[in-house]
Design a protein around this motif. Structure first.
Motif, PDB file in Angstrom:
ATOM      1  N   THR A 222       0.808  -1.217   0.000  1.00 19.96           N
ATOM      2  CA  THR A 222       0.000   0.000   0.000  1.00 19.96           C
ATOM      3  C   THR A 222       0.843   1.269   0.000  1.00 19.96           C
ATOM      4  O   THR A 222       1.995   1.237   0.449  1.00 19.96           O
ATOM      5  CB  THR A 222      -0.942   0.007   1.232  1.00 19.96           C
ATOM      6  OG1 THR A 222      -1.766   1.174   1.179  1.00 19.96           O
ATOM      7  CG2 THR A 222      -0.165  -0.002   2.540  1.00 19.96           C
ATOM      8  N   ARG A 233      -5.814   6.897  -0.947  1.00 27.97           N
ATOM      9  CA  ARG A 233      -6.336   5.559  -1.217  1.00 27.97           C
ATOM     10  C   ARG A 233      -5.709   4.920  -2.457  1.00 27.97           C
ATOM     11  O   ARG A 233      -6.317   4.893  -3.527  1.00 27.97           O
ATOM     12  CB  ARG A 233      -7.885   5.570  -1.367  1.00 27.97           C
ATOM     13  CG  ARG A 233      -8.649   6.400  -0.369  1.00 27.97           C
ATOM     14  CD  ARG A 233      -8.407   5.953   1.061  1.00 27.97           C
ATOM     15  NE  ARG A 233      -8.661   4.533   1.228  1.00 27.97           N
ATOM     16  CZ  ARG A 233      -7.754   3.674   1.716  1.00 27.97           C
ATOM     17  NH1 ARG A 233      -6.571   4.094   2.108  1.00 27.97           N
ATOM     18  NH2 ARG A 233      -8.044   2.422   1.827  1.00 27.97           N
ATOM     19  N   VAL A 234      -4.498   4.439  -2.328  1.00 28.06           N
ATOM     20  CA  VAL A 234      -3.890   3.649  -3.395  1.00 28.06           C
ATOM     21  C   VAL A 234      -3.186   2.435  -2.794  1.00 28.06           C
ATOM     22  O   VAL A 234      -2.325   2.578  -1.928  1.00 28.06           O
ATOM     23  CB  VAL A 234      -2.803   4.392  -4.214  1.00 28.06           C
ATOM     24  CG1 VAL A 234      -2.642   3.735  -5.588  1.00 28.06           C
ATOM     25  CG2 VAL A 234      -3.073   5.870  -4.346  1.00 28.06           C
TER      26      VAL A 234
HETATM   27  C1  LIG Z   1      -3.364  -0.228   6.905  1.00 29.80           C
HETATM   28  C2  LIG Z   1      -3.459  -1.613   6.424  1.00 29.80           C
HETATM   29  C3  LIG Z   1      -3.745  -1.882   5.091  1.00 29.80           C
HETATM   30  C4  LIG Z   1      -3.780  -0.762   4.107  1.00 29.80           C
HETATM   31  O1  LIG Z   1      -5.015  -0.392   3.725  1.00 29.80           O
HETATM   32  P1  LIG Z   1      -5.215   0.657   2.553  1.00 29.80           P
HETATM   33  O2  LIG Z   1      -6.564   0.299   2.094  1.00 29.80           O
HETATM   34  O3  LIG Z   1      -4.171   0.414   1.504  1.00 29.80           O
HETATM   35  O4  LIG Z   1      -5.106   2.001   3.171  1.00 29.80           O
HETATM   36  C5  LIG Z   1      -3.816  -3.194   4.656  1.00 29.80           C
HETATM   37  N1  LIG Z   1      -3.590  -4.200   5.513  1.00 29.80           N
HETATM   38  C6  LIG Z   1      -3.273  -3.977   6.793  1.00 29.80           C
HETATM   39  C7  LIG Z   1      -2.972  -5.124   7.681  1.00 29.80           C
HETATM   40  C8  LIG Z   1      -3.219  -2.682   7.296  1.00 29.80           C
HETATM   41  O5  LIG Z   1      -2.933  -2.471   8.579  1.00 29.80           O
END
Ligand SMILES: *Cc1c(COP(=O)(O)O)cnc(C)c1O
Length: 365
Positions: A222, A233-234
């Protein structure tokens, strides 16, 4: 289901009864907030990223590139894979959800560790799948043996969260690959590496060079955490072309907006900014965790931009006290509290706040 008449359209009962995703808490009006509840990067975005956002804002009457061509190619080149092995999405949570939608129907099963990322139960239910939650071991690591043993002929996906949110511990590559080798090749393995950039050592991530040998693996990354673009949001995922194509098919058309596509390209080009922000966060984590351990707090191993206080029944109270005092931390009632590493001043405020309690409790001194 109760026979009581509900107003309006019929909604799937399994969706209507699902608890919504709980976002990071907000403080009462007038209290300055130290927001350590959402694992965000506390640093401001690189100036070049902000410039890109301004530039693209002037063309926002146009639809974005639906195929996310430039960013897909840039991400692929950066990681040494083919564009056909990369899908971009509206956050990696959206990609996890699209992937499950492509794999599972009602009655199918998804195996994941618990506690782990709060989005997993929601995306599983939204896909109609049944969650099979495997409790963490006593040291808060994944119980990989139990996870492998939980796979049945109904299992469509197994999720590994590495490092695990909210506990922060990490699985090394050999252990991860030995686990993946135990999963039948018809069952997908999702490796969620949202915090991978904080784990300086590449031996703690899936090796993308192994992708061709594992056509059932999807690796999720992410721009929301180390790259500091949570608000845009990417997210992206890597996998076999067939699986990636299925993820694209179930994705919302035009799901990655034009500003996000352009800003992510710039963020990726600004590697030095990301690396130095990660170094700063890791140094702050070490400083704060060492101080709190000295004070008597029990904190499990962590390699991400957050740490975990496994205080069980006291978790809800400590998190609620935090809200009242403007120190926002994430409480998991009955289990523990997750604290994001903020900037130096925020971390000092956190240490001061926790200093008001007997260690490993919500009992005020
Ligand atoms: C923060 C997080 C995400 C990322 O989510 P996005 O939708 O890319 O903001 C994905 N998996 C985990 C375990 C996270 O803590």
């Amino acid at each position: 289901m109760s026979s009581e008449k509900k107003r309006g359209a019929y909604i799937r009962p399994d969706i209507e009864s699902l608890p919504a995703y709980v976002p990071g808490a907000r403080p009462p009006a007038g209290v300055t907030m130290t927001k350590l509840s959402s694992n965000e990067n506390p640093a401001e975005p690189a100036p070049a990223v902000v410039e890109t956002i301004h530039r693209v804002a002037e063309q926002i009457n146009r639809y974005p590139d639906m195929n996310v061509t430039d960013l897909t190619e840039t991400v692929a080149a950066h990681y040494g894979v083919e564009p056909a092995n990369v899908a971009l999405g509206n956050g990696s949570v959206a990609l996890l959800s699209h992937a499950l939608t492509a794999l599972a129907i009602m009655g199918d099963e998804v195996v994941y560790p618990w506690r782990s990322f709060e989005a997993y139960p929601i995306i599983a239910q939204a896909a109609g799948a049944t969650s099979v939650r495997i409790p963490l071991l006593e040291d808060f690591s994944h119980d990989l043996d139990a996870m492998a043993a939980a796979v049945t002929d109904k299992t469509r996906a197994v999720i590994v969260c590495n490092p695990n949110n909210p506990t922060g511990n990490v699985i090394d590559r050999d252990t991860l690959m030995a686990f993946i080798d135990k999963i039948p090749p018809t069952v997908a393995v999702f490796v969620d590496e949202a915090y991978q950039e904080y784990v300086a050592d590449p031996r703690y991530a899936f090796d993308l060079a192994d992708l061709p040998r594992y056509p059932n693996v999807l690796v999720f990354r992410t721009f929301s955490k180390a790259y500091g673009l949570a608000g845009l949001r990417v997210g992206y995922c890597f996998g076999d072309a067939r699986l990636i194509s299925a993820v694209r098919t179930t994705s919302t058309p035009f799901g990655v907006n034009a500003i996000a596509q352009a800003a992510a390209m710039t963020a990726l080009a600004e590697q030095d900014v990301m690396t130095s922000q990660v170094e700063e966060a890791n140094a702050e984590r070490e400083r704060v965790v060492a101080k709190l351990r000295d004070d008597g707090w029990n904190i499990p191993q962590t390699v991400a931009n957050f740490f975990y206080l496994p205080i069980g029944e006291d978790a809800a109270q400590l998190a609620a006290d935090g809200v009242a005092e403007g120190v926002l931390i994430r409480g998991y009632p009955g289990d523990g509290v997750r604290v994001t590493v903020g900037n130096r001043a925020e971390n000092n405020r956190l240490v001061e706040f926790l200093g008001g309690y007997a260690p490993n409790s919500s009992t005020r001194r």
